[in-house]
Enzyme design. Structure first.
Site, PDB file in Angstrom:
ATOM      1  N   ASN A 146    -124.853 -63.596   8.705  1.00 43.66           N
ATOM      2  CA  ASN A 146    -124.932 -63.987  10.121  1.00 43.66           C
ATOM      3  C   ASN A 146    -123.637 -63.708  10.882  1.00 43.66           C
ATOM      4  OD1 ASN A 146    -127.529 -64.885  10.233  1.00 43.66           O
ATOM      5  ND2 ASN A 146    -127.026 -67.041   9.916  1.00 43.66           N
ATOM      6  N   PHE A 189    -124.053 -77.154  12.684  1.00 43.37           N
ATOM      7  CA  PHE A 189    -124.952 -76.094  12.226  1.00 43.37           C
ATOM      8  C   PHE A 189    -124.394 -74.740  12.613  1.00 43.37           C
ATOM      9  CE2 PHE A 189    -127.281 -79.973  12.579  1.00 43.37           C
ATOM     10  CZ  PHE A 189    -128.064 -79.984  11.444  1.00 43.37           C
ATOM     11  N   GLU A 190    -124.673 -73.750  11.786  1.00 42.15           N
ATOM     12  CA  GLU A 190    -124.134 -72.404  12.026  1.00 42.15           C
ATOM     13  C   GLU A 190    -124.614 -71.810  13.343  1.00 42.15           C
ATOM     14  OE1 GLU A 190    -126.151 -69.211   9.537  1.00 42.15           O
ATOM     15  OE2 GLU A 190    -126.857 -71.031   8.584  1.00 42.15           O
ATOM     16  N   THR A 191    -125.707 -72.357  13.865  1.00 40.24           N
ATOM     17  CA  THR A 191    -126.248 -71.877  15.134  1.00 40.24           C
ATOM     18  C   THR A 191    -125.390 -72.301  16.320  1.00 40.24           C
ATOM     19  OG1 THR A 191    -127.585 -73.856  15.016  1.00 40.24           O
ATOM     20  CG2 THR A 191    -128.641 -71.782  14.412  1.00 40.24           C
TER      21      THR A 191
END
Lengths: 325, 252
Positions: free
Chosen positions: A110, B50-52
């Site tokens: 990512n 969170f990675e988001t």
């Protein structure tokens, strides 16, 4: 003609946007993340128009990725993660396509993919990180050698080099920039001046949009200039990055859109069931995409009962107590 | 004796590693449950993110994906991936990451990519997502595993995320400045890693689980000399898990 004098040349239907900007072989960056803000209206239209040989570039993606792969539109994929939350821990058509050798694919992480978009946005040839050292991401090139000379394909997956500012042994990983032909972003608001506002998490949408040659934005609402300019701290992209603006309420269904609607467990469960079977999946495409001529027809088919169930509490941003099993 | 499920024991066991002040990175599934449980039970001053890009959400309902709308409400900041990864590896922060994997080796390296040949795999999984990144950057990684021989393997089919790499000092020698595998939490036990060799050893077996069963289900030899029985979850732990963390039973 439409009622938006400042953006009159940008406002168009989803059919027009796809016809004008997406071609066979286009490299497309997908905005959103797994089960949220997937550009579904555009993905369905790409399938309906029979566009082929698409080269998708994304970080973690879900429904739009999977349905386009399943419909045979995708030739090539650079990706970190294909999953739909608990509805498909690994995206089903993505999984089948790789297991059957039907698509060319390259794995990144990512952060690596995000940095590649950032490099494209900044106009530099690469970005760097420590992530990937020791990983097989660095050992296995997914793409065959012969495609490495094609436009918009990096001539190698990674490079590892010594930190030039250190006398000691210190390795870094260089990641080639991405400059996709088109970025697809679904958002809550676009102003009548063309300003884009994404509510909630932006994921890598900003980097993706700025790295692309063309940006297609689908939105839930087009809002007055006075509204979008009253609180510019909330805005995401200035108007000049945006080439097409398409108003498509529920345009991310069955994925969610913060403060507007949740992901749709009923549809994602249906999809999970049909995606596992080639025959049922073909029927699904006929029934939900090829057999429908517009997004309005699609929403009619989803039905008001389902749309009401996923309607978000506008304060909390999600559908409270939604049955998500 | 109180009845509890494997997932409940796993969430509680992992939660015990989290301390006040830790910044906790949660992946999908059980990670989400454990991170939320840790904050509600052991470390109210830990921060979940969170990675988001969602940082410190109120998590009144359990998210089912890291992009879930539920990670966007009640946060101190809604941002994106660049922001999130600048936190995971930040030198001022002690970050703990919760991950899952299809395969793990004795040094805590993880595979979430394929089983079989990379180009024409027998089974393709989701891929790295942010796992490779957080494994490189976090202060420590806790991995959830179903304890099966085919998952605890001598050699991974694909090394997605680096734990202690080849053991000893090899992780540092790669150029990764901190971090490494902290623990593996399975449905049978908790494994930790030797300070010197960095090899996995049995730290705690759950009540009612025999050490033999753990050995039989591990595809490489493990040191048993430091093993002791884990404390079961308390009635209050279970109440919080069931009534506050996941009342809809989405993950439990």
């Amino acid at each position: 003609m439409n009622n938006y004098p400042e953006i009159t040349d940008k406002v168009m239907s989803v059919e027009e946007a796809v016809k004008k900007f997406i071609k066979d072989g286009s490299q497309i960056a997908l905005g959103g993340f797994t089960v949220v803000r997937n550009p579904m209206a555009v993905a369905y239209e790409i399938i309906r128009q029979g566009i082929k040989d698409i080269h998708l570039v994304c970080h973690s993606h879900g429904q739009a990725l999977d349905v386009m792969i399943g419909a045979g539109c995708v030739k090539r994929l650079e990706i970190a993660y294909g999953g739909n939350g608990r509805y498909a821990p690994t995206c089903i058509r993505f999984k089948k396509a790789i297991q059957r050798g039907e698509i060319q694919f390259e794995d990144y992480s990512n952060y690596q993919m995000t940095l590649r978009f950032l490099a494209g946005a900044l106009g530099v040839p690469f970005m760097l990180t420590k992530s990937g050292l020791g990983s097989d991401l660095l050992n296995h090139e997914g793409f065959p050698k012969e495609i490495r000379k094609e436009p918009k394909v990096a001539n190698k997956k990674f490079a590892v080099m010594q930190n030039p500012f250190s006398e000691e042994d210190d390795k870094v990983v260089l990641l080639p920039a991405l400059t996709p032909d088109v970025a697809l972003i679904h958002t809550q608001y676009v102003g009548e001046d063309g300003t884009v506002r994404i509510k909630g998490l932006t994921f890598a949408d900003i980097e993706q949009a700025k790295s692309a040659d063309v940006v297609i934005v689908t939105c839930e609402e087009i809002v007055p200039r006075s509204f979008i300019r009253l609180d510019p701290d909330q805005n995401t992209l200035p108007p000049f990055f945006v080439d097409a603006i398409v108003k498509v309420p529920y345009g991310a269904h069955p994925t969610g859109c913060y403060t507007f609607y949740d992901y749709d467990p009923k549809h994602l469960n249906l999809y999970k069931k049909v995606a596992n079977d080639d025959g049922l999946f073909k029927e699904y495409l006929d029934e939900w995409i090829y057999g429908l001529s517009s997004y309005d027809e699609y929403l009619n088919k989803v039905g008001s009962e389902s749309l009401m169930k996923i309607k978000a509490n506008p304060v909390l941003g999600y559908a409270v107590g939604l049955d998500r099993k | 004796m109180t009845n509890y499920t494997d997932n409940e024991m796993m969430a509680i066991s992992a939660g015990r590693f989290v301390k006040n002040g830790d910044i906790v990175f949660a992946g999908t599934g059980l990670s989400m449950l454990a991170a939320t449980a840790a904050k509600r039970i052991y470390a109210p001053k830990a921060v979940i993110f969170f990675e988001t890009g969602g940082i410190d959400p109120s998590l009144e309902e359990i998210p089912m994906a890291v992009s879930d709308l539920r990670v966007m409400y009640g946060t101190c900041l809604n941002s994106g991936l660049i922001e999130a990864f600048s936190i995971v590896g930040h030198r001022r922060l002690h970050t703990i990451a919760f991950l899952g994997a299809a395969q793990i080796d004795r040094y805590g390296n993880l595979n979430t990519t394929v089983i079989g040949d990379y180009w024409r795999p027998k089974t393709r999984f989701s891929g790295s997502g942010g796992a490779c990144d957080v494994s490189a950057f976090a202060s420590g990684v806790i991995t959830f595993m179903q304890h099966e021989k085919r998952r605890f393997v001598e050699k991974l089919d694909y090394l997605t995320s680096v734990g202690w790499y080849k053991g000893g000092e090899s992780r540092r020698n790669l150029g990764l400045q901190r971090g490494g595998a902290l623990a593996v939490v399975t449905n049978l036990c908790v494994m930790r890693f030797d300070d010197t060799t960095k090899e996995m050893y049995l730290a705690e077996y759950y009540p009612g689980i025999s050490v033999d069963r753990i050995v039989e289900n591990t595809g490489f030899p493990i040191d048993l000399s430091r093993a002791r029985e884990a404390a079961p979850p308390s009635a209050e732990d279970l109440r919080i898990l069931r009534e506050e963390v996941d009342p809809q039973r989405l993950i439990l």
